[in-house]
Scaffold this motif. Structure first.
Motif, mmCIF file in Angstrom:
data_model
loop_
_atom_site.group_PDB
_atom_site.id
_atom_site.type_symbol
_atom_site.label_atom_id
_atom_site.label_comp_id
_atom_site.label_asym_id
_atom_site.label_seq_id
_atom_site.Cartn_x
_atom_site.Cartn_y
_atom_site.Cartn_z
ATOM 1 N N MET A 80 40.001 47.449 64.462
ATOM 2 C CA MET A 80 40.444 46.963 65.750
ATOM 3 C C MET A 80 40.884 48.158 66.593
ATOM 4 O O MET A 80 41.711 48.948 66.174
ATOM 5 C CB MET A 80 41.611 45.990 65.525
ATOM 6 C CG MET A 80 42.313 45.586 66.770
ATOM 7 S SD MET A 80 43.738 44.451 66.641
ATOM 8 C CE MET A 80 43.788 43.872 65.001
ATOM 9 N N SER A 81 40.316 48.297 67.770
ATOM 10 C CA SER A 81 40.693 49.409 68.638
ATOM 11 C C SER A 81 42.027 49.117 69.318
ATOM 12 O O SER A 81 42.375 47.971 69.574
ATOM 13 C CB SER A 81 39.611 49.642 69.696
ATOM 14 O OG SER A 81 39.516 48.520 70.548
ATOM 15 N N VAL A 82 42.758 50.177 69.605
ATOM 16 C CA VAL A 82 44.060 50.052 70.242
ATOM 17 C C VAL A 82 43.980 50.671 71.636
ATOM 18 O O VAL A 82 43.649 51.842 71.783
ATOM 19 C CB VAL A 82 45.166 50.750 69.425
ATOM 20 C CG1 VAL A 82 46.512 50.635 70.132
ATOM 21 C CG2 VAL A 82 45.240 50.188 68.013
ATOM 22 N N SER A 83 44.272 49.856 72.649
ATOM 23 C CA SER A 83 44.365 50.336 74.027
ATOM 24 C C SER A 83 45.811 50.696 74.324
ATOM 25 O O SER A 83 46.733 50.142 73.725
ATOM 26 C CB SER A 83 43.924 49.241 75.000
ATOM 27 O OG SER A 83 42.575 48.905 74.812
ATOM 28 N N LEU A 84 45.990 51.597 75.278
ATOM 29 C CA LEU A 84 47.328 51.968 75.723
ATOM 30 C C LEU A 84 47.553 51.418 77.117
ATOM 31 O O LEU A 84 46.678 51.520 77.978
ATOM 32 C CB LEU A 84 47.493 53.490 75.747
ATOM 33 C CG LEU A 84 47.187 54.233 74.453
ATOM 34 C CD1 LEU A 84 47.406 55.729 74.648
ATOM 35 C CD2 LEU A 84 48.017 53.706 73.310
ATOM 36 N N ILE A 85 48.717 50.830 77.334
ATOM 37 C CA ILE A 85 49.103 50.348 78.646
ATOM 38 C C ILE A 85 50.306 51.172 79.087
ATOM 39 O O ILE A 85 51.339 51.202 78.411
ATOM 40 C CB ILE A 85 49.436 48.848 78.623
ATOM 41 C CG1 ILE A 85 48.199 48.056 78.191
ATOM 42 C CG2 ILE A 85 49.944 48.389 79.989
ATOM 43 C CD1 ILE A 85 48.438 46.566 78.017
ATOM 44 N N ILE A 86 50.151 51.881 80.205
ATOM 45 C CA ILE A 86 51.181 52.768 80.721
ATOM 46 C C ILE A 86 51.916 52.040 81.846
ATOM 47 O O ILE A 86 51.346 51.808 82.916
ATOM 48 C CB ILE A 86 50.578 54.081 81.270
ATOM 49 C CG1 ILE A 86 49.659 54.746 80.231
ATOM 50 C CG2 ILE A 86 51.680 55.015 81.758
ATOM 51 C CD1 ILE A 86 50.322 55.146 78.950
ATOM 52 N N VAL A 87 53.165 51.652 81.605
ATOM 53 C CA VAL A 87 53.950 50.909 82.589
ATOM 54 C C VAL A 87 54.985 51.851 83.201
ATOM 55 O O VAL A 87 55.837 52.386 82.496
ATOM 56 C CB VAL A 87 54.648 49.685 81.960
ATOM 57 C CG1 VAL A 87 55.492 48.959 83.006
ATOM 58 C CG2 VAL A 87 53.618 48.743 81.345
ATOM 59 N N SER A 88 54.868 52.037 84.506
ATOM 60 C CA SER A 88 55.792 52.904 85.230
ATOM 61 C C SER A 88 56.219 52.228 86.524
ATOM 62 O O SER A 88 55.515 51.371 87.055
ATOM 63 C CB SER A 88 55.112 54.239 85.554
ATOM 64 O OG SER A 88 55.931 55.027 86.401
ATOM 65 N N HIS A 89 57.343 52.649 87.043
ATOM 66 C CA HIS A 89 57.806 52.174 88.339
ATOM 67 C C HIS A 89 56.952 52.740 89.472
ATOM 68 O O HIS A 89 56.969 52.220 90.581
ATOM 69 C CB HIS A 89 59.268 52.555 88.545
ATOM 70 C CG HIS A 89 60.193 51.726 87.732
ATOM 71 N ND1 HIS A 89 60.287 51.834 86.359
ATOM 72 C CD2 HIS A 89 61.050 50.747 88.088
ATOM 73 C CE1 HIS A 89 61.178 50.966 85.922
ATOM 74 N NE2 HIS A 89 61.659 50.292 86.946
ATOM 75 N N ALA A 119 42.371 57.265 68.850
ATOM 76 C CA ALA A 119 41.009 57.807 68.846
ATOM 77 C C ALA A 119 40.511 58.046 67.419
ATOM 78 O O ALA A 119 39.313 57.947 67.153
ATOM 79 C CB ALA A 119 40.952 59.109 69.642
ATOM 80 N N GLY A 120 41.442 58.319 66.519
ATOM 81 C CA GLY A 120 41.087 58.526 65.123
ATOM 82 C C GLY A 120 40.986 57.231 64.327
ATOM 83 O O GLY A 120 40.827 57.258 63.107
ATOM 84 N N GLY A 121 41.114 56.096 65.002
ATOM 85 C CA GLY A 121 40.979 54.811 64.323
ATOM 86 C C GLY A 121 42.267 54.258 63.757
ATOM 87 O O GLY A 121 42.247 53.343 62.933
ATOM 88 N N GLY A 122 43.404 54.776 64.219
ATOM 89 C CA GLY A 122 44.693 54.312 63.708
ATOM 90 C C GLY A 122 44.947 52.849 64.010
ATOM 91 O O GLY A 122 44.467 52.309 65.003
ATOM 92 N N THR A 123 45.712 52.217 63.130
ATOM 93 C CA THR A 123 46.118 50.831 63.341
ATOM 94 C C THR A 123 47.176 50.786 64.447
ATOM 95 O O THR A 123 47.738 51.825 64.828
ATOM 96 C CB THR A 123 46.729 50.232 62.063
ATOM 97 O OG1 THR A 123 47.965 50.928 61.779
ATOM 98 C CG2 THR A 123 45.771 50.333 60.884
ATOM 99 N N LEU A 124 47.493 49.588 64.914
ATOM 100 C CA LEU A 124 48.520 49.444 65.935
ATOM 101 C C LEU A 124 49.850 50.012 65.455
ATOM 102 O O LEU A 124 50.535 50.721 66.204
ATOM 103 C CB LEU A 124 48.651 47.972 66.338
ATOM 104 C CG LEU A 124 49.689 47.636 67.409
ATOM 105 C CD1 LEU A 124 49.447 48.431 68.690
ATOM 106 C CD2 LEU A 124 49.673 46.143 67.683
ATOM 107 N N ASP A 125 50.226 49.743 64.218
ATOM 108 C CA ASP A 125 51.474 50.296 63.671
ATOM 109 C C ASP A 125 51.444 51.820 63.657
ATOM 110 O O ASP A 125 52.440 52.477 63.986
ATOM 111 C CB ASP A 125 51.732 49.780 62.255
ATOM 112 C CG ASP A 125 52.162 48.327 62.207
ATOM 113 O OD1 ASP A 125 52.689 47.817 63.220
ATOM 114 O OD2 ASP A 125 51.976 47.697 61.148
ATOM 115 N N GLU A 126 50.308 52.391 63.267
ATOM 116 C CA GLU A 126 50.178 53.850 63.206
ATOM 117 C C GLU A 126 50.211 54.467 64.607
ATOM 118 O O GLU A 126 50.802 55.533 64.806
ATOM 119 C CB GLU A 126 48.889 54.238 62.486
ATOM 120 C CG GLU A 126 48.903 53.900 61.009
ATOM 121 C CD GLU A 126 47.530 53.991 60.340
ATOM 122 O OE1 GLU A 126 47.502 54.160 59.101
ATOM 123 O OE2 GLU A 126 46.499 53.885 61.038
#
Length: 134
Positions: free
Chosen positions: A1-10, A111-118
């Protein structure tokens, strides 16, 4: 499962800048979604816009890690999570990490395939990342 990053800023520009930096450093291997500012373009955070980013990140069955800049970004992010199904919510985590360093380390792990926890753990290691050595 790929992990996306969501960047939340003001700030929309800050979120976009972090996403640009991280995206270039990982050569676009990881989806980095910037969510900055309010619905009317002022400084602040938007539950609606965070929810839209979550929908986009989770649409393909992936996971999402949310990185935030300040306290109310956390409040808006947790509120957006309330609108997800339990199955969707299980695929989202929030990182207690510095925004830039955390996003960089999280993207490298994802990018290295890490899990969400990792990926979350990698982001949170950014708290100890020295800027000056020697």
């Amino acid at each position: 499962m790929s992990v996306s990053l969501i960047i939340v800023s003001h700030s929309a520009r800050l979120a976009e800048g972090v996403a640009e930096l991280v995206g270039q450093m990982n050569a676009g291997q990881v989806s980095v979604l910037p969510v900055g500012g309010t619905d009317d373009g002022t400084l602040g955070t938007s539950v609606t816009r965070i929810g839209q980013a979550l929908e986009q990140a989770l649409a393909q069955g992936g996971a999402a890690l949310i990185l935030m800049d300040l306290g109310s970004a956390y409040l808006s992010s947790t509120t957006a999570l309330e609108f997800l199904t339990p199955e969707q919510r299980a695929r989202v985590q929030l990182a207690d990490a510095p925004l830039v360093e955390g996003a960089f380390l999280a993207a490298f792990e994802a990018a290295g395939g890490g899990t969400l926890d990792e990926v979350r753990a990698a982001a949170e290691e950014g708290r100890a990342m020295p800027k000056i050595t020697g």
